[in-house]
Motif scaffolding. Structure first.
Motif, PDB file in Angstrom:
ATOM      1  N   GLN A  58       0.433  -1.002   0.092  1.00 17.37           N
ATOM      2  CA  GLN A  58       0.358  -0.195  -0.316  1.00 17.37           C
ATOM      3  C   GLN A  58       0.481   0.600   0.105  1.00 17.37           C
ATOM      4  O   GLN A  58       2.232   1.750   0.678  1.00 17.37           O
ATOM      5  CB  GLN A  58      -0.843  -0.008   1.183  1.00 17.37           C
ATOM      6  N   THR A  86       0.777   5.228   1.085  1.00 20.09           N
ATOM      7  CA  THR A  86      -0.818   6.545   0.464  1.00 20.09           C
ATOM      8  C   THR A  86      -0.335   8.326   0.250  1.00 20.09           C
ATOM      9  O   THR A  86       1.445   7.708   0.837  1.00 20.09           O
ATOM     10  CB  THR A  86      -1.497   6.770   1.598  1.00 20.09           C
ATOM     11  N   ASP A  87      -0.939   8.377   0.501  1.00 22.09           N
ATOM     12  CA  ASP A  87      -0.287  10.436   0.255  1.00 22.09           C
ATOM     13  C   ASP A  87      -0.583  11.172   1.487  1.00 22.09           C
ATOM     14  O   ASP A  87      -0.392  12.090   1.851  1.00 22.09           O
ATOM     15  CB  ASP A  87      -0.888  11.161  -0.800  1.00 22.09           C
ATOM     16  N   ASN A  91      -7.236   4.963   1.986  1.00 16.81           N
ATOM     17  CA  ASN A  91      -8.455   4.835   0.915  1.00 16.81           C
ATOM     18  C   ASN A  91      -6.252   5.081  -0.029  1.00 16.81           C
ATOM     19  O   ASN A  91      -6.249   5.955  -0.075  1.00 16.81           O
ATOM     20  CB  ASN A  91      -8.778   6.526   0.475  1.00 16.81           C
ATOM     21  N   VAL A 132      -3.475   5.046  -2.482  1.00 12.96           N
ATOM     22  CA  VAL A 132      -3.173   5.619  -4.021  1.00 12.96           C
ATOM     23  C   VAL A 132      -2.607   4.843  -4.757  1.00 12.96           C
ATOM     24  O   VAL A 132      -3.491   4.674  -5.877  1.00 12.96           O
ATOM     25  CB  VAL A 132      -2.502   7.676  -3.827  1.00 12.96           C
ATOM     26  N   LYS A 133      -2.660   3.807  -4.620  1.00  9.79           N
ATOM     27  CA  LYS A 133      -1.721   2.387  -5.168  1.00  9.79           C
ATOM     28  C   LYS A 133      -1.633   2.028  -4.503  1.00  9.79           C
ATOM     29  O   LYS A 133      -1.382   1.501  -2.405  1.00  9.79           O
ATOM     30  CB  LYS A 133      -0.293   2.820  -5.560  1.00  9.79           C
ATOM     31  N   LEU A 135       3.242   8.500 -10.590  1.00  9.97           N
ATOM     32  CA  LEU A 135       3.029   8.943  -9.107  1.00  9.97           C
ATOM     33  C   LEU A 135       3.121   9.841  -9.151  1.00  9.97           C
ATOM     34  O   LEU A 135       3.447  10.698 -10.624  1.00  9.97           O
ATOM     35  CB  LEU A 135       4.035   8.444  -7.837  1.00  9.97           C
ATOM     36  N   GLU A 139       5.382  14.843  -4.056  1.00  8.23           N
ATOM     37  CA  GLU A 139       5.172  14.694  -3.284  1.00  8.23           C
ATOM     38  C   GLU A 139       5.439  14.243  -2.596  1.00  8.23           C
ATOM     39  O   GLU A 139       6.480  13.498  -2.797  1.00  8.23           O
ATOM     40  CB  GLU A 139       3.695  13.669  -3.825  1.00  8.23           C
ATOM     41  N   TYR A 141       4.404  10.746  -0.199  1.00  7.69           N
ATOM     42  CA  TYR A 141       4.424   9.294   0.546  1.00  7.69           C
ATOM     43  C   TYR A 141       4.604   8.386   1.493  1.00  7.69           C
ATOM     44  O   TYR A 141       6.019   8.765   1.410  1.00  7.69           O
ATOM     45  CB  TYR A 141       4.708   8.131  -1.373  1.00  7.69           C
ATOM     46  N   SER A 150     -12.243   8.531 -13.168  1.00 10.00           N
ATOM     47  CA  SER A 150     -11.746   9.566 -12.228  1.00 10.00           C
ATOM     48  C   SER A 150     -12.165  10.751 -12.685  1.00 10.00           C
ATOM     49  O   SER A 150     -12.532  10.760 -14.031  1.00 10.00           O
ATOM     50  CB  SER A 150     -10.545   9.669 -12.339  1.00 10.00           C
TER      51      SER A 150
END
Length: 801
Positions: A465, A467-468, A475, A477-478, A507, A511, A513, A580
């Protein structure tokens, strides 16, 4: 006239002879007319440690007698009842009671002049006996006209021969019962099929081993099904034998009806009570449910049914709350599949086909689901070996019998062991990337190797998993869930995956992550999640050459070639939600519709001419496709054109008939001489009036998409570079490039602010050092990149005061 004495004697004698002849003839004819014949040989139902039901069918006669005993000499007699089946035929039912547990008995049945041969059975044990046993599960034996004897072959050369070869001895000692998740015959309302297509081919098994079927769609809720079977009478009132449960040893078997209108809440509520009882019953270690329809089916997606998903959810909850592994057996799709729930110790097992025509790969819509590890288009059956006692476990074995072209002799196609008790799997640790900056185009996550407190445990699955949001993976992102094997379309697509690294692509730029991973062994025991580690992303090196790939600019940049093409919002014209954003493409149309819709976007690739003409240069394209109900067909492909717009070739076509957004991607070599690429979308209506062919988030990248392979070593690792001084001065500032193999002749130095806006700045390169001045930069934080030969080799941050 007087008759001589001797002549009178002759006449009297002849009259007596003829009278005896006609009497004998009359008795023979009468016996022939009223004698009985066994149409369906005896079979076994609803066995308990102290009782069992024996049923059979005759063409006439009311007598229902079973002679039985502890030896072939028999010695005991029990009578039962007969009920009409069709015309003068009768189905006979006798319950033997006061039997000894886990004991072998012999029996034969009698109806008038008809007597069966002697068969045998073995009563179940008490749960407290801790006895081990075997179950066979198979389904969809409805007769295929091209291979009408296949079910008998499966029974006699498959099940019976396999057990004899593997174990030896009598089948009643080697097999406890047979589970059948539906489709026993082609047409349940056809009386003759029950005798000729099901009972007679299976007689060698069913006369000695109890069988427990559930209804398939081919039974058609026929009265014949309910007349032939005596299943446990513990379902909901008014729905007798539609659903039921049976305990054998440490297993609770639940039979369910997934056919309409019985796929209702009454059945689900009943199931809640049965599972609750199994949870609190210390004698029960496992629950095996069976029903006909699949929730997901790799070999035949149109056969899927959401109701089975509700059943799975209940079994998953039971397993999670009670610590008791579970299985749901099913059929409907004619082939074998074995999978598992991701977060629960629950198996999904398709036990077909035992006679029905195989659903061959490519014959119907297919899909590679994450849940399934093995799918095979073949004949066969499943053997469950259940162990009770201090370490309860079951071993699942798929025994394959080949296909319609090649018969295989009981090949162990698949095998899996699951224990009730969990074996702790050690928590992995994230290694890379960790507190560094990497390219967003391809990040290879790397964790420590698998290990367990059980020295025999093997790495089975990994769950990744990204996430951001720090410490929030609700939830991601990947997300990726991978198995050590994935047999799909006759290929193990996971053959070279070591499971301790995973490629993540696309990605966002600039950002931060966080990522984590957990490992599962092959007995479905998960480790805890690894501690999350973070990394930053730099500027992307990839450019999506496709404009408006997500329909956010309506149909801008797209040319309608044929039919209707629309850009729709969520629910517009009874459509679906976008994958999306606010829009998606409906190629073929919903508001206005056509049988076929085609849209093109032409992309110039002249600036890549030199790379293309060297050969081996790839185009990587894809996106998300879907339809509404599994019928209409969305397709996309690339057309390669030269400078005169002559077609040089095409890519393979990507398509799906899934009714949910499905990600598809393909890398294909660009033909030499290509100067433009046409991205083609096509929608074909196969049912209804709308053309439900949907597309969203499409892309086209050029270059070597294989650069990011899962090998444990990333090819995209980026050095963290420093500016001296930092915060920078108005005059000289330097960045040292500590990479001897990098040529300074083609170095590029680029700067961007935190919004990603590029800053134009003069700089110079002196040996291995980049020198620049503050110039006009405003106060703030800046990110810089150093590139060589179009590759990002380093990045860093500095502050301007």
């Amino acid at each position: 006239m007087r008759i001589p004495r001797d002549c009178f004697y002759c006449i009297t004698t002849n009259i007596m002879k003829y009278s005896l002849f006609f009497l004998s003839l009359s008795l023979s004819v009468s016996f022939a007319i009223y004698s009985q014949n066994i149409k369906v040989q005896p079979y076994l139902q609803d066995a308990t440690p102290n009782s069992i039901y024996i049923l059979w069918e005759t063409d006439s006669g009311e007598e229902s007698t079973v002679e039985w005993g502890l030896s072939p000499a028999l010695g005991n007699t029990t009578v039962g009842t007969a009920t009409p089946s069709d015309g003068s035929s009768r189905i006979h039912e006798v319950q033997l009671e006061n039997l000894e547990r886990f004991t072998k008995y012999y029996y034969r049945v009698i109806t008038g002049s008809a007597t069966s041969e002697v068969f045998s059975f073995k009563t179940p044990p008490f749960p407290t006996d801790n006895e081990s046993f075997r179950i066979v599960a198979m389904s969809d034996m409805q007769r295929d006209g091209s291979h009408p004897d296949k079910f008998q072959e499966i029974v006699e050369e498959g099940v019976i021969q396999y057990l004899e070869d593997e174990i030896g001895g009598d089948i009643t000692d080697n097999l406890a019962l047979v589970m059948i998740p539906g489709d026993l015959v082609v047409t349940g309302t056809n009386y003759s099929q029950w005798e000729n297509h099901f009972f007679n081919p299976g007689q060698a098994l069913f006369s000695n081993i109890p069988l427990y079927p559930v209804l398939g769609n081919h039974e058609a809720d026929s009265p014949f099904y309910f007349a032939y079977f005596k299943l446990p009478d513990n379902g909901s009132a008014g729905f007798e034998e539609h659903w039921w449960y049976k305990d054998y040893g440490n297993v609770r078997i639940i039979g369910l009806d997934s056919n309409s209108p019985y796929d209702n809440d009454t059945q689900l509520n009943w199931m809640d009570g049965v599972l609750s009882d199994a949870c609190n019953n210390n004698d029960i270690d496992f629950v095996f449910a069976q029903l006909h329809h699949p929730f997901k089916s790799e070999l035949w997606t149109p056969g899927e049914k959401d109701y089975t998903g509700e059943v799975i959810t209940k079994l998953e909850t039971f397993t999670n709350d009670c610590g008791k592994p579970s299985i749901h057996f099913f059929g409907h799709t004619h082939g074998y599949s074995r999978g598992q729930s991701r977060d629960h110790k629950h198996l999904w097992v398709n036990v077909a086909t035992a006679g029905g025509a195989i659903d061959n790969w490519g014959e119907f819509p297919n899909f590679d689901y994450d849940e399934f590890s093995v799918s095979q288009d073949e004949y066969g059956f499943v053997v469950m070996e259940v162990t009770d006692g201090a370490d309860p476990k079951f071993t699942l074995k798929r025994i394959g019998r080949g296909d319609q072209d090649v018969i295989e002799n009981n090949v162990v196609r698949d095998s899996l062991v699951v224990r009730r008790a969990a074996s702790p799997v050690n928590t992995p640790t994230g290694i890379f990337p960790k507190n560094i900056t990497v390219s967003p185009d391809c990040v290879v996550l790397r964790a420590t190797d698998f290990s367990s407190s059980n020295s025999d445990a093997l790495h089975g699955q990994s769950h990744w998993q990204v996430t951001d949001i720090e410490n929030d993976f609700s939830n991601p992102v990947k997300e990726s869930w991978k198995n050590y094997e994935n047999w799909y379309f006759d290929t193990d697509t996971q053959q070279n995956d070591n499971l301790f690294d995973e490629a993540v692509t696309d990605l966002a730029e600039f950002e931060t992550y966080w990522w984590r991973v957990r490992y599962r062994d092959r007995e479905m025991n998960w480790s805890d999640w690894s501690e999350p580690v973070s990394f930053d992303t730099s500027e992307s090196q990839e450019v999506n050459l496709l404009l408006n790939g997500g329909a956010e600019e309506q149909l801008t940049h797209w040319q309608i070639i044929q039919g209707e093409v629309e850009a729709l919002t969520a629910g517009e014209c009874n459509g679906v939600n976008p994958n999306s954003g606010d829009y998606y493409f409906a190629v073929g149309g919903l508001c206005d519709h056509s049988e076929i819709g085609i849209a093109h976007q032409n992309v110039s690739v002249t600036e890549y001419a030199s790379e293309i003409d060297q050969g081996g240069f790839n185009a990587n394209f894809g996106g998300y496709l879907s339809n509404f109900n599994g019928s209409d067909l969305p397709e996309m492909r690339l057309l390669f054109l030269d400078d005169t717009n002559t077609e040089l070739g095409t890519s393979e076509t990507l398509s799906t008939q899934n009714s949910f957004w499905t990600y598809l991607e393909l890398a294909t070599e660009i033909p030499i001489g290509t100067r433009s690429i046409t991205f083609e979308l096509k929608g074909t209506r196969n049912a209804g009036t709308d053309n439900d062919s949907y597309f969203d988030d499409l892309f086209l990248y050029l270059g070597d998409a294989a650069e990011c392979e899962v090998l444990g070593i990333t090819k995209y690792e980026i050095r963290k570079l420093q500016v001296i001084p930092n915060p920078i001065s108005k005059d000289t500032n330097t960045v040292r490039i500590p990479i001897p193999e990098v040529s300074t002749n083609d170095l590029l130095f680029q700067i961007a602010n935190t919004k990603g806006q590029k800053i134009i700045l003069e700089y110079s390169i002196e040996n291995d050092t980049i020198v620049f001045k503050k110039d006009h930069m405003a106060s703030g934080i800046y990110i810089f990149y150093v590139r060589s030969s179009k590759k990002l080799i380093g990045t860093g941050k500095f502050i301007v005061k």
